[in-house]
Design an enzyme around this catalytic site. Structure first.
Site, PDB file in Angstrom:
ATOM      1  N   VAL A   1       0.837  -1.201   0.000  1.00  0.00           N
ATOM      2  CA  VAL A   1       0.000   0.000   0.000  1.00  0.00           C
ATOM      3  C   VAL A   1       0.870   1.248   0.000  1.00  0.00           C
ATOM      4  O   VAL A   1       2.081   1.166   0.181  1.00  0.00           O
ATOM      5  CB  VAL A   1      -0.956   0.008   1.220  1.00  0.00           C
ATOM      6  N   CYS A   2       0.200   2.388  -0.185  1.00  0.00           N
ATOM      7  CA  CYS A   2       0.857   3.693  -0.217  1.00  0.00           C
ATOM      8  C   CYS A   2       1.741   3.864   1.010  1.00  0.00           C
ATOM      9  O   CYS A   2       1.275   3.590   2.101  1.00  0.00           O
ATOM     10  CB  CYS A   2      -0.209   4.789  -0.253  1.00  0.00           C
ATOM     11  N   PRO A   3       2.968   4.319   0.905  1.00  0.00           N
ATOM     12  CA  PRO A   3       3.644   4.830  -0.289  1.00  0.00           C
ATOM     13  C   PRO A   3       4.564   3.812  -0.940  1.00  0.00           C
ATOM     14  O   PRO A   3       5.368   4.166  -1.782  1.00  0.00           O
ATOM     15  CB  PRO A   3       4.476   5.965   0.287  1.00  0.00           C
ATOM     16  N   MET A   4       4.463   2.531  -0.553  1.00  0.00           N
ATOM     17  CA  MET A   4       5.461   1.549  -0.990  1.00  0.00           C
ATOM     18  C   MET A   4       5.586   1.369  -2.513  1.00  0.00           C
ATOM     19  O   MET A   4       6.710   1.296  -3.007  1.00  0.00           O
ATOM     20  CB  MET A   4       5.221   0.202  -0.288  1.00  0.00           C
TER      21      MET A   4
END
Lengths: 79, 162
Positions: free
Chosen positions: A16-19
């Site tokens: 998920v964000c920011p990965m």
């Protein structure tokens, strides 16, 4: 750089964000200028984020498609 | 090719709450990944997020030692600003984070350091809590004062207080 297949593929599925964006940054640095990075993600927010990220960084988003919940991005390194 | 000047982002990381700490590290790492130059000025409760998790009791006298017992800091066991419910909220939130594959805060600090983010601990807070440079995680900058934070902010395009 005439060859237009992806030079590297990065798997950011399940993240998920920011990965996915952090993975894209690393991935784009691993290819030469002019080459293409392919990244797969499952985060629905990544569609907007990859458009924004390529706009900020100046890399070229060649393709952004979704199939069966998997988002695939093709990004050309511009600098 | 002419070298472009990177846009700068400054974040004042003030809070020790989990629901503020995450926006700090997420926005900072994302800005760095977009090629921006990022500075995090860590002050007050936000500074305690930089304590090494194995540090235990810190402080230079009985008062600061006592303070570290009451508020150990570090990247784990952070409270929530809402729905804390004596730790129930954060406990559930942590489960949800693991389920959603969200990295723990300490991993975010490592990523921030790897991305070249400048993390500047506030000297005044360090003195107030009796913290030494060695009590804080590796890879961060030297302690600074408000004047440095102001100078960084004045040169930045984006400034946030979180």
């Amino acid at each position: 750089m005439g060859d237009d297949g992806p030079a590297t593929t990065v798997d950011a599925r399940g993240l998920v964000c920011p990965m996915p964006i952090l993975k894209a940054k690393k991935g784009i640095e691993s290819v030469e200028v002019g080459q293409i990075l392919e990244l797969a993600a499952t985060d629905p927010g990544s569609m907007a984020d990859f458009k924004a990220w390529t706009k900020t960084t100046g890399h070229e988003l060649l393709e952004a498609r979704e199939a069966g919940g998997v988002y695939t991005y093709l990004i050309r390194r511009k600098k | 090719m002419m070298e472009e000047q990177a846009d700068k982002v400054t974040i004042i990381s003030w809070s020790g709450d989990l629901d503020r700490a995450y926006p700090v590290v997420i926005l900072a790492t994302t800005a760095a990944a977009a090629g921006m130059e990022v500075t995090i000025f860590s002050t007050f409760w936000g500074l305690l997020l930089l304590k090494k998790k194995e540090r235990g009791v810190t402080g230079t006298d009985w008062m600061t030692k006592m303070l570290s017992l009451m508020e150990p800091g570090g990247p784990v066991k952070l409270p929530l600003s809402k729905l804390n419910m004596g730790g129930m909220g954060p406990w559930m939130m942590k489960k949800i984070f693991v389920k959603n594959n969200i990295p723990p805060l300490e991993e975010f600090w490592k990523m921030a350091v790897d991305l070249g983010i400048k993390i500047l601990p506030c000297q005044m807070t360090m003195d107030a809590f009796g913290l030494k440079r060695d009590d804080l995680i590796d890879g961060i900058g030297e302690p600074v004062g408000a004047a440095t934070a102001i100078a960084e902010a004045a040169a930045a395009k984006i400034n946030w207080f979180i």
